[in-house]
Design a protein around this motif. Structure first.
Motif, short mmCIF file in Angstrom:
data_model
loop_
_atom_site.label_atom_id
_atom_site.label_comp_id
_atom_site.label_asym_id
_atom_site.label_seq_id
_atom_site.Cartn_x
_atom_site.Cartn_y
_atom_site.Cartn_z
N LEU A 141 0.86 -1.18 0.00
CA LEU A 141 0.00 0.00 0.00
C LEU A 141 0.89 1.23 0.00
O LEU A 141 1.81 1.33 0.82
CB LEU A 141 -0.88 -0.01 1.26
N ASN A 142 0.63 2.16 -0.93
CA ASN A 142 1.46 3.36 -0.91
C ASN A 142 0.87 4.39 0.05
O ASN A 142 -0.30 4.29 0.43
CB ASN A 142 1.74 3.89 -2.33
N PRO A 143 1.66 5.37 0.47
CA PRO A 143 1.19 6.34 1.46
C PRO A 143 0.02 7.20 0.98
O PRO A 143 -0.62 7.86 1.79
CB PRO A 143 2.42 7.21 1.74
N ARG A 144 -0.28 7.17 -0.30
CA ARG A 144 -1.43 7.93 -0.81
C ARG A 144 -2.70 7.08 -0.86
O ARG A 144 -3.71 7.49 -1.40
CB ARG A 144 -1.10 8.52 -2.18
N GLY A 145 -2.61 5.85 -0.32
CA GLY A 145 -3.80 5.03 -0.18
C GLY A 145 -4.13 4.16 -1.37
O GLY A 145 -5.27 3.71 -1.51
N GLU A 146 -3.16 3.89 -2.22
CA GLU A 146 -3.39 3.03 -3.38
C GLU A 146 -2.64 1.72 -3.20
O GLU A 146 -1.45 1.71 -2.93
CB GLU A 146 -2.90 3.73 -4.66
N PHE A 147 -3.37 0.61 -3.37
CA PHE A 147 -2.73 -0.69 -3.30
C PHE A 147 -2.06 -1.01 -4.63
O PHE A 147 -2.62 -0.74 -5.69
CB PHE A 147 -3.76 -1.79 -2.99
N TYR A 148 -0.87 -1.55 -4.55
CA TYR A 148 -0.22 -2.11 -5.73
C TYR A 148 -0.82 -3.51 -5.91
O TYR A 148 -1.08 -4.20 -4.92
CB TYR A 148 1.29 -2.24 -5.49
#
Length: 151
Positions: free
Chosen positions: A90-97
């Motif tokens: 999960l990136n810090p902007r709230g998007e899952f890879y």
């Protein structure tokens, strides 16, 4: 489930969210960085300092991460390695890879790197916003809810 944080570049507000969630749901959160980090006194939150060097923190996270663990990172190659091990990224902007999108993201990263190395100013990411903070908190809560329901 363990949460690992690629802490060198993680925004402070994201760390604060993770600290609160760790206490609320009694979940282990480990921040990995090549610098000394201060974390709140907690039996659920700890920091691991690794030696300075290219990808040393990333390699330590991949080594320690197990299937089902969550890694918070903005580093696309690290996210790819975590997904390959069966973890979530999960990136810090709230998007899952995801396995479906990671190849495209790696390709775009390489393309942007090529542009920068040829002298093109590609700019940087947008400033971290309140909306980013909220997206991260919502994505984290949703993931934790899903994990709890599957047990």
């Amino acid at each position: 489930m363990q949460v690992w944080v690629d802490a060198d570049a993680c925004p402070g507000v994201v760390k604060e969210i993770l600290y609160r969630v760790a206490e609320r749901v009694q979940m282990n959160v480990t921040l990995v960085a090549n610098q000394l980090l201060r974390v709140p006194p907690s039996k659920y939150v700890r920091a691991v300092q690794v030696p300075h060097g290219f990808d040393v923190a990333d390699n330590e996270i991949v080594r320690l991460c197990e299937p089902g663990d969550l890694v918070v990172t903005g580093d696309i190659p690290l996210a790819s390695d975590v997904l390959a091990k069966g973890g979530y990224a999960l990136n810090p902007r709230g998007e899952f890879y995801t396995p479906d999108t990671i190849k495209q993201q790696l390709t775009m990263r390489a393309f942007m790197e090529d542009l920068r190395s040829s002298g093109v100013d590609t700019g940087g990411p947008a400033a971290f916003s309140q909306a980013d903070r909220q997206r991260f908190a919502n994505a984290l809560d949703g993931h934790l809810r899903k994990v709890r329901q599957s047990r």
